[in-house]
Scaffold this motif. Sequence first.
Motif, short mmCIF file in Angstrom:
data_model
loop_
_atom_site.label_atom_id
_atom_site.label_comp_id
_atom_site.label_asym_id
_atom_site.label_seq_id
_atom_site.Cartn_x
_atom_site.Cartn_y
_atom_site.Cartn_z
N TYR A 62 0.85 -1.19 0.00
CA TYR A 62 0.00 0.00 0.00
C TYR A 62 0.89 1.24 0.00
N ILE A 63 0.60 2.21 -0.87
CA ILE A 63 1.34 3.47 -0.92
C ILE A 63 0.34 4.61 -0.81
N GLY A 64 0.41 5.36 0.29
CA GLY A 64 -0.57 6.41 0.55
C GLY A 64 0.02 7.81 0.52
N ASN A 65 -0.89 8.80 0.35
CA ASN A 65 -0.54 10.22 0.33
C ASN A 65 0.29 10.62 -0.89
N ILE A 66 0.07 9.94 -2.01
CA ILE A 66 0.79 10.29 -3.23
C ILE A 66 0.12 11.50 -3.89
N PRO A 67 0.85 12.30 -4.66
CA PRO A 67 0.25 13.45 -5.35
C PRO A 67 -0.79 12.98 -6.37
N ARG A 68 -1.76 13.82 -6.63
CA ARG A 68 -2.81 13.46 -7.60
C ARG A 68 -2.27 13.32 -9.03
N GLU A 74 4.10 6.42 -13.81
CA GLU A 74 5.08 7.14 -13.00
C GLU A 74 5.33 6.43 -11.67
N LEU A 75 4.26 5.87 -11.08
CA LEU A 75 4.42 5.14 -9.83
C LEU A 75 5.30 3.90 -10.03
N THR A 76 5.08 3.20 -11.14
CA THR A 76 5.90 2.03 -11.44
C THR A 76 7.37 2.41 -11.54
N LYS A 77 7.64 3.52 -12.22
CA LYS A 77 9.03 3.98 -12.39
C LYS A 77 9.67 4.29 -11.04
N ILE A 78 8.92 4.93 -10.14
CA ILE A 78 9.45 5.27 -8.82
C ILE A 78 9.76 4.02 -8.01
N VAL A 79 8.80 3.09 -8.00
CA VAL A 79 8.92 1.89 -7.16
C VAL A 79 9.99 0.94 -7.69
N GLU A 80 10.12 0.85 -9.03
CA GLU A 80 11.08 -0.09 -9.62
C GLU A 80 12.53 0.26 -9.33
N GLU A 81 12.77 1.43 -8.78
CA GLU A 81 14.13 1.76 -8.36
C GLU A 81 14.56 0.92 -7.16
N SER A 99 -7.69 11.16 -8.59
CA SER A 99 -6.88 10.21 -7.83
C SER A 99 -7.26 10.30 -6.36
N ARG A 100 -7.35 9.13 -5.71
CA ARG A 100 -7.66 9.11 -4.28
C ARG A 100 -6.39 9.20 -3.44
N ARG A 101 -5.27 9.46 -4.11
CA ARG A 101 -3.97 9.68 -3.46
C ARG A 101 -3.44 8.44 -2.75
N PHE A 102 -3.84 7.27 -3.21
CA PHE A 102 -3.19 6.06 -2.73
C PHE A 102 -3.18 5.03 -3.86
N ALA A 103 -2.34 4.02 -3.69
CA ALA A 103 -2.17 3.02 -4.74
C ALA A 103 -1.77 1.70 -4.12
N PHE A 104 -1.85 0.64 -4.94
CA PHE A 104 -1.37 -0.68 -4.54
C PHE A 104 -0.37 -1.18 -5.57
N VAL A 105 0.70 -1.75 -5.07
CA VAL A 105 1.74 -2.28 -5.94
C VAL A 105 1.97 -3.75 -5.57
N THR A 106 1.84 -4.64 -6.55
CA THR A 106 2.17 -6.05 -6.34
C THR A 106 3.57 -6.29 -6.87
N THR A 107 4.44 -6.80 -6.02
CA THR A 107 5.84 -7.02 -6.39
C THR A 107 6.08 -8.46 -6.83
N LYS A 108 7.27 -8.70 -7.40
CA LYS A 108 7.59 -10.06 -7.86
C LYS A 108 7.89 -10.99 -6.69
N THR A 109 8.52 -10.48 -5.64
CA THR A 109 8.88 -11.31 -4.50
C THR A 109 8.60 -10.58 -3.19
N VAL A 110 8.56 -11.34 -2.10
CA VAL A 110 8.39 -10.74 -0.77
C VAL A 110 9.57 -9.84 -0.45
N GLU A 111 10.77 -10.23 -0.87
CA GLU A 111 11.96 -9.41 -0.63
C GLU A 111 11.82 -8.04 -1.30
#
Length: 235
Positions: A62-68, A74-81, A99-111
Amino acid sequence: MATISTLFSSPNLLRRPISTPKLTLKATPFQKLTSRGSYQRLYAVAEEVAADPDSKAARRVYIGNIPRTVDNAELTKIVEEHGAVEKAEVMYDKYSGRSRRFAFVTTKTVEDANTIVDKLNGTEIEGREIKVNITEKPLLQPDLSLVQAEESQFVDSPHKVYVGNLAKGVTTETLQKLFSEKAKVLSAKVSRVPGTSKSSGFGFVSFSSEEDVDAAISSFNNTLFEGQKIRVNKA
């Protein structure tokens, strides 16, 4: 007979429902909860993560309080770093399209998920401090059914306003009471952070006519409400 613990160890858990003589559970992160099944579902999520550390729930961030202005790309680019991303999804309000200013990101691994939480939680995007955590944590709250009931009671209308910059203590009742002073209100709601009763800082008020919408905007836009200057515009 198979136990709940045995069933949750199955690798096919996320693809098929699990049945017992009393209830059926399907491991989707934000399914609608009945008052009868809410606690079983919450504990099931916790047991799923414990039994299968590589489950989707343990890889969902869960990623909250992101800009609208931040979209999926863009979120994918930020997280993939910081970790490999399977899917990134910014959540939008169905009424206003904002935008409700939050998002969900599913990753490849728990790590990957854990690294993203460690590296991004508390950092800033366009001047906003974001909140990042694994999604089974906010799920373990007992008030989800109350929030969902409030959502289901909202009466939508083509005549409605968006109300922004709400104080955290504003409730659906106080929001409706405020606007009822100047117009005939059909319904009101304060948007909530997923999995909690915490206000997202904005809401909606619906009316029976466009005249009521105009009266609400002219009466309350840029006025103080519970210590904060609120924004009111057509939704």
